[in-house]
Design a protein around this motif. Structure first.
Motif, PDB file in Angstrom:
ATOM      1  N   GLU A 299      17.500  -8.707 -34.177  1.00 35.14           N
ATOM      2  CA  GLU A 299      17.137  -7.666 -33.214  1.00 35.14           C
ATOM      3  C   GLU A 299      15.674  -7.871 -32.837  1.00 35.14           C
ATOM      4  OE1 GLU A 299      14.821  -4.280 -32.223  1.00 35.14           O
ATOM      5  OE2 GLU A 299      14.768  -5.219 -34.198  1.00 35.14           O
ATOM      6  N   GLN A 300      15.376  -7.699 -31.552  1.00 39.67           N
ATOM      7  CA  GLN A 300      13.994  -7.776 -31.080  1.00 39.67           C
ATOM      8  C   GLN A 300      13.770  -6.661 -30.066  1.00 39.67           C
ATOM      9  OE1 GLN A 300      12.426 -11.632 -30.073  1.00 39.67           O
ATOM     10  NE2 GLN A 300      14.148 -12.619 -31.076  1.00 39.67           N
ATOM     11  N   ASP A 301      12.920  -5.729 -30.406  1.00 39.32           N
ATOM     12  CA  ASP A 301      12.602  -4.606 -29.514  1.00 39.32           C
ATOM     13  C   ASP A 301      13.859  -3.909 -29.001  1.00 39.32           C
ATOM     14  OD1 ASP A 301       9.828  -4.989 -29.729  1.00 39.32           O
ATOM     15  OD2 ASP A 301       9.864  -6.508 -28.153  1.00 39.32           O
ATOM     16  N   GLY A 302      14.830  -3.719 -29.885  1.00 40.87           N
ATOM     17  CA  GLY A 302      16.047  -3.021 -29.523  1.00 40.87           C
ATOM     18  C   GLY A 302      17.081  -3.859 -28.792  1.00 40.87           C
ATOM     19  N   HIS A 303      16.828  -5.153 -28.675  1.00 37.22           N
ATOM     20  CA  HIS A 303      17.757  -6.056 -27.996  1.00 37.22           C
ATOM     21  C   HIS A 303      18.223  -7.137 -28.969  1.00 37.22           C
ATOM     22  CE1 HIS A 303      16.890  -4.592 -23.921  1.00 37.22           C
ATOM     23  NE2 HIS A 303      15.659  -4.421 -24.370  1.00 37.22           N
ATOM     24  N   ARG A 304      19.320  -7.780 -28.624  1.00 33.44           N
ATOM     25  CA  ARG A 304      19.721  -8.966 -29.370  1.00 33.44           C
ATOM     26  C   ARG A 304      18.677 -10.043 -29.113  1.00 33.44           C
ATOM     27  NH1 ARG A 304      24.361  -7.142 -26.620  1.00 33.44           N
ATOM     28  NH2 ARG A 304      26.060  -6.523 -27.993  1.00 33.44           N
ATOM     29  N   GLY A 305      18.442 -10.876 -30.120  1.00 31.47           N
ATOM     30  CA  GLY A 305      17.461 -11.930 -29.935  1.00 31.47           C
ATOM     31  C   GLY A 305      17.743 -13.132 -30.795  1.00 31.47           C
ATOM     32  N   ALA A 306      17.052 -14.206 -30.485  1.00 25.69           N
ATOM     33  CA  ALA A 306      17.125 -15.443 -31.267  1.00 25.69           C
ATOM     34  C   ALA A 306      15.732 -16.027 -31.368  1.00 25.69           C
ATOM     35  CB  ALA A 306      18.065 -16.440 -30.602  1.00 25.69           C
ATOM     36  N   ILE A 307      15.471 -16.670 -32.488  1.00 31.16           N
ATOM     37  CA  ILE A 307      14.222 -17.389 -32.698  1.00 31.16           C
ATOM     38  C   ILE A 307      14.606 -18.814 -33.072  1.00 31.16           C
ATOM     39  CG2 ILE A 307      12.095 -17.549 -34.032  1.00 31.16           C
ATOM     40  CD1 ILE A 307      12.590 -14.455 -34.586  1.00 31.16           C
ATOM     41  N   MET A 308      14.143 -19.765 -32.269  1.00 30.18           N
ATOM     42  CA  MET A 308      14.455 -21.175 -32.512  1.00 30.18           C
ATOM     43  C   MET A 308      13.190 -21.946 -32.800  1.00 30.18           C
ATOM     44  SD  MET A 308      17.016 -22.326 -29.423  1.00 30.18           S
ATOM     45  CE  MET A 308      15.798 -22.046 -28.136  1.00 30.18           C
ATOM     46  N   VAL A 309      13.330 -22.977 -33.606  1.00 27.27           N
ATOM     47  CA  VAL A 309      12.282 -23.976 -33.792  1.00 27.27           C
ATOM     48  C   VAL A 309      12.803 -25.235 -33.125  1.00 27.27           C
ATOM     49  CG1 VAL A 309      10.927 -25.311 -35.437  1.00 27.27           C
ATOM     50  CG2 VAL A 309      11.550 -22.938 -35.965  1.00 27.27           C
ATOM     51  N   VAL A 310      12.051 -25.748 -32.142  1.00 25.05           N
ATOM     52  CA  VAL A 310      12.470 -26.933 -31.403  1.00 25.05           C
ATOM     53  C   VAL A 310      11.331 -27.940 -31.348  1.00 25.05           C
ATOM     54  CG1 VAL A 310      14.162 -25.709 -29.965  1.00 25.05           C
ATOM     55  CG2 VAL A 310      11.817 -25.936 -29.172  1.00 25.05           C
ATOM     56  N   GLU A 311      11.676 -29.192 -31.222  1.00 25.43           N
ATOM     57  CA  GLU A 311      10.698 -30.251 -31.018  1.00 25.43           C
ATOM     58  C   GLU A 311      10.644 -30.523 -29.519  1.00 25.43           C
ATOM     59  OE1 GLU A 311       7.761 -32.802 -31.952  1.00 25.43           O
ATOM     60  OE2 GLU A 311       8.778 -31.543 -33.417  1.00 25.43           O
ATOM     61  N   VAL A 312       9.449 -30.412 -28.936  1.00 22.93           N
ATOM     62  CA  VAL A 312       9.260 -30.627 -27.504  1.00 22.93           C
ATOM     63  C   VAL A 312       8.345 -31.839 -27.343  1.00 22.93           C
ATOM     64  CG1 VAL A 312       8.410 -29.636 -25.350  1.00 22.93           C
ATOM     65  CG2 VAL A 312       9.532 -28.163 -27.028  1.00 22.93           C
ATOM     66  N   SER A 313       8.912 -32.923 -26.844  1.00 20.57           N
ATOM     67  CA  SER A 313       8.128 -34.158 -26.718  1.00 20.57           C
ATOM     68  C   SER A 313       7.221 -34.130 -25.498  1.00 20.57           C
ATOM     69  CB  SER A 313       9.066 -35.362 -26.640  1.00 20.57           C
ATOM     70  OG  SER A 313       9.963 -35.206 -25.557  1.00 20.57           O
ATOM     71  N   ASP A 314       7.591 -33.338 -24.492  1.00 23.10           N
ATOM     72  CA  ASP A 314       6.834 -33.291 -23.252  1.00 23.10           C
ATOM     73  C   ASP A 314       7.078 -31.934 -22.595  1.00 23.10           C
ATOM     74  OD1 ASP A 314       6.893 -33.971 -20.060  1.00 23.10           O
ATOM     75  OD2 ASP A 314       5.454 -35.236 -21.133  1.00 23.10           O
ATOM     76  N   ALA A 315       6.091 -31.427 -21.881  1.00 30.11           N
ATOM     77  CA  ALA A 315       6.238 -30.127 -21.226  1.00 30.11           C
ATOM     78  C   ALA A 315       7.424 -30.096 -20.271  1.00 30.11           C
ATOM     79  CB  ALA A 315       4.953 -29.767 -20.485  1.00 30.11           C
ATOM     80  N   SER A 316       7.803 -31.237 -19.727  1.00 25.75           N
ATOM     81  CA  SER A 316       8.933 -31.276 -18.798  1.00 25.75           C
ATOM     82  C   SER A 316      10.258 -30.956 -19.485  1.00 25.75           C
ATOM     83  CB  SER A 316       9.019 -32.647 -18.124  1.00 25.75           C
ATOM     84  OG  SER A 316       9.316 -33.653 -19.077  1.00 25.75           O
TER      85      SER A 316
END
Length: 106
Positions: A43-60
């Protein structure tokens, strides 16, 4: 670079998707495509939510992470750079403090 992605789902269309049975299947497809290191739902601020950890090689790569959530769930996505303890140690905080501080503690 490792990033924390905070996803917040609005009540609709998620409720309708849960009722018609499509929410879980779409979430599964998105996770399979993004391949996060980890993902947790909460839950996040009364809403469903997700927290992910991702590897981002480039802003694109950011749109390929955010768009599935935007387009399918009208979700909000927030991106934050995340450091491991090793990353923080390589930042050389002492050298930065020396460069940017007027007062040096001995």
């Amino acid at each position: 670079m490792r990033m924390l992605v905070n996803v917040i789902f609005p009540i609709e269309p998620f409720n309708s998707m849960a009722r018609n049975g499509t929410a879980g299947e779409i979430i599964s497809r998105v996770i399979d495509d993004i391949k996060p290191e980890s993902i947790y739902f909460s839950e996040q601020d009364g809403h469903r939510g997700a927290i992910m950890v991702v590897e981002v090689s480039d802003a694109s790569a950011i749109p390929s992470i955010a768009e599935p959530w935007f387009l399918n769930f009208e979700a909000n996505c927030e991106f934050r750079i995340a450091m491991t303890p090793d990353d923080l140690m390589r930042a050389n905080l002492a050298k930065l403090a020396e460069k940017w501080s007027d007062v040096h503690v001995v």
